[in-house]
Design an enzyme around this catalytic site. Structure first.
Site, PDB file in Angstrom:
ATOM      1  N   ALA A 239      -8.704   0.601 -10.842  1.00 60.57           N
ATOM      2  CA  ALA A 239      -8.107  -0.683 -11.209  1.00 60.57           C
ATOM      3  C   ALA A 239      -7.507  -0.717 -12.602  1.00 60.57           C
ATOM      4  O   ALA A 239      -7.131  -1.787 -13.083  1.00 60.57           O
ATOM      5  CB  ALA A 239      -9.160  -1.786 -11.089  1.00 60.57           C
ATOM      6  N   SER A 240      -7.372   0.415 -13.258  1.00 61.52           N
ATOM      7  CA  SER A 240      -6.845   0.398 -14.625  1.00 61.52           C
ATOM      8  C   SER A 240      -5.324   0.318 -14.675  1.00 61.52           C
ATOM      9  O   SER A 240      -4.751   0.025 -15.731  1.00 61.52           O
ATOM     10  CB  SER A 240      -7.308   1.647 -15.386  1.00 61.52           C
ATOM     11  OG  SER A 240      -6.795   2.826 -14.783  1.00 61.52           O
ATOM     12  N   ARG A 241      -4.655   0.542 -13.554  1.00 59.49           N
ATOM     13  CA  ARG A 241      -3.190   0.545 -13.569  1.00 59.49           C
ATOM     14  C   ARG A 241      -2.645   0.260 -12.184  1.00 59.49           C
ATOM     15  O   ARG A 241      -3.372   0.262 -11.189  1.00 59.49           O
ATOM     16  CB  ARG A 241      -2.658   1.904 -14.049  1.00 59.49           C
ATOM     17  CG  ARG A 241      -3.102   3.067 -13.188  1.00 59.49           C
ATOM     18  CD  ARG A 241      -2.822   4.407 -13.854  1.00 59.49           C
ATOM     19  NE  ARG A 241      -3.379   5.518 -13.104  1.00 59.49           N
ATOM     20  CZ  ARG A 241      -2.669   6.340 -12.332  1.00 59.49           C
ATOM     21  NH1 ARG A 241      -1.366   6.167 -12.209  1.00 59.49           N
ATOM     22  NH2 ARG A 241      -3.245   7.338 -11.701  1.00 59.49           N
TER      23      ARG A 241
ATOM     24  N   TYR B 225      -1.712  13.765   2.388  1.00 61.02           N
ATOM     25  CA  TYR B 225      -1.710  12.325   2.142  1.00 61.02           C
ATOM     26  C   TYR B 225      -1.696  11.561   3.458  1.00 61.02           C
ATOM     27  O   TYR B 225      -2.438  10.590   3.640  1.00 61.02           O
ATOM     28  CB  TYR B 225      -0.500  11.976   1.281  1.00 61.02           C
ATOM     29  CG  TYR B 225      -0.497  10.575   0.729  1.00 61.02           C
ATOM     30  CD1 TYR B 225      -1.344  10.230  -0.327  1.00 61.02           C
ATOM     31  CD2 TYR B 225       0.353   9.595   1.225  1.00 61.02           C
ATOM     32  CE1 TYR B 225      -1.342   8.955  -0.855  1.00 61.02           C
ATOM     33  CE2 TYR B 225       0.361   8.309   0.710  1.00 61.02           C
ATOM     34  CZ  TYR B 225      -0.484   7.988  -0.330  1.00 61.02           C
ATOM     35  OH  TYR B 225      -0.477   6.711  -0.845  1.00 61.02           O
TER      36      TYR B 225
ATOM     37  N   ALA C 114      -2.895  12.520   6.298  1.00 63.74           N
ATOM     38  CA  ALA C 114      -4.212  12.646   6.920  1.00 63.74           C
ATOM     39  C   ALA C 114      -5.231  11.731   6.257  1.00 63.74           C
ATOM     40  O   ALA C 114      -6.045  11.089   6.935  1.00 63.74           O
ATOM     41  CB  ALA C 114      -4.680  14.097   6.848  1.00 63.74           C
TER      42      ALA C 114
END
Length: 248
Positions: free
Chosen positions: A18-20, A160, A162
């Site tokens: 959740a930092s960016r 990605y 998968a």
């Protein structure tokens, strides 16, 4: 900070990664709805602190918790820290992810394994960790951040694809087993949102191929997350937020 009519003032939310980007937008939106928010990060402490400052400036309550959510013992420590700092977790948003761009001739076993660990295993670990409390209270909201790549060819790579397809399977499996206990589990599937992850794809003329003619905004994904958090009758679903690039 976004505004919302959803009242989560008695709820605690944990947003991984959740930092960016999308995770940041989701954390801010949940806080705007009144939730106390745990902002998980792995490396970007200063950016996580900026999210806390935004929430605090609007009168909200939040803490930052460092953890690699693909590692079981770090997840356990994170959950303990959140419960000690904010209280029992009511809303879990499994947003942490990695999107290393690799073609099939370049992809290594280590990269494949790491992608599944971060994008899929982490959701399993975090979900398992919060479920006992949610089941005891008979209320919970779990939202998994999938991708249009779960059901299409995608631009990142088969690893990605998968990981995100597996995440949607995990979503449906949990939803089928938890609905009668007051817990909903849904996926939100963005595509081509204007974030750091998508930046390398801008040169591929992807915008010109999109029906809406632009990239999406992280806040638009956050709106979809809040929709399923606020609706007790939506479960086991994947909500597409992709500007019409695919149709589910």
């Amino acid at each position: 900070m976004p505004t919302s009519t959803l009242d989560l003032s008695q709820r605690v939310a944990l947003v991984t990664g959740a930092s960016r980007g999308i995770g940041r937008a989701i954390a801010l939106s949940l806080a705007a709805a009144g939730a106390a928010v745990a902002v998980n990060y792995r490396q970007r402490e200063s950016e996580a602190d900026e999210v806390l400052a935004r929430i605090a400036s609007a009168g909200g309550r939040a803490i930052a918790v460092r953890a690699d959510v693909s590692v079981a013992h770090e997840v356990e420590a994170m959950i303990d820290a959140v419960q000690s700092g904010l209280g029992a977790i009511d809303v879990l948003v499994n947003n942490a992810g990695t999107g290393l761009i690799r073609d099939i001739d370049e992809l290594t076993e280590a990269e494949f394994d790491r992608t599944l660990a971060v994008n899929l295993k982490s959701a399993f670990l975090c979900t398992q960790a919060v479920l006992p409390g949610m089941r005891a209270r008979r209320w919970g909201r779990i939202v998994n951040l999938s991708s249009a790549a779960a059901r299409g060819g995608g631009l990142v790579g088969v690893h990605y694809n998968a990981s995100k397809a597996g995440l949607e399977g995990l979503t449906r499996g949990y939803a089928a087993r938890l609905g009668r206990e007051g817990i909903t589990v849904n996926a939100v599937a963005p595509a081509l949102i204007d974030t750091e992850m998508v930046a390398p794809l801008k040169a591929a003329n992807v915008v010109e191929r999109m029906p809406v003619g632009r990239l999406g905004e992280p806040d638009e994904v956050a709106q979809a997350v809040l929709t399923v958090v606020g609706n007790a009758f939506i479960t086991g679903q994947t909500i597409a937020v992709n500007g019409g690039v695919t149709f589910i």
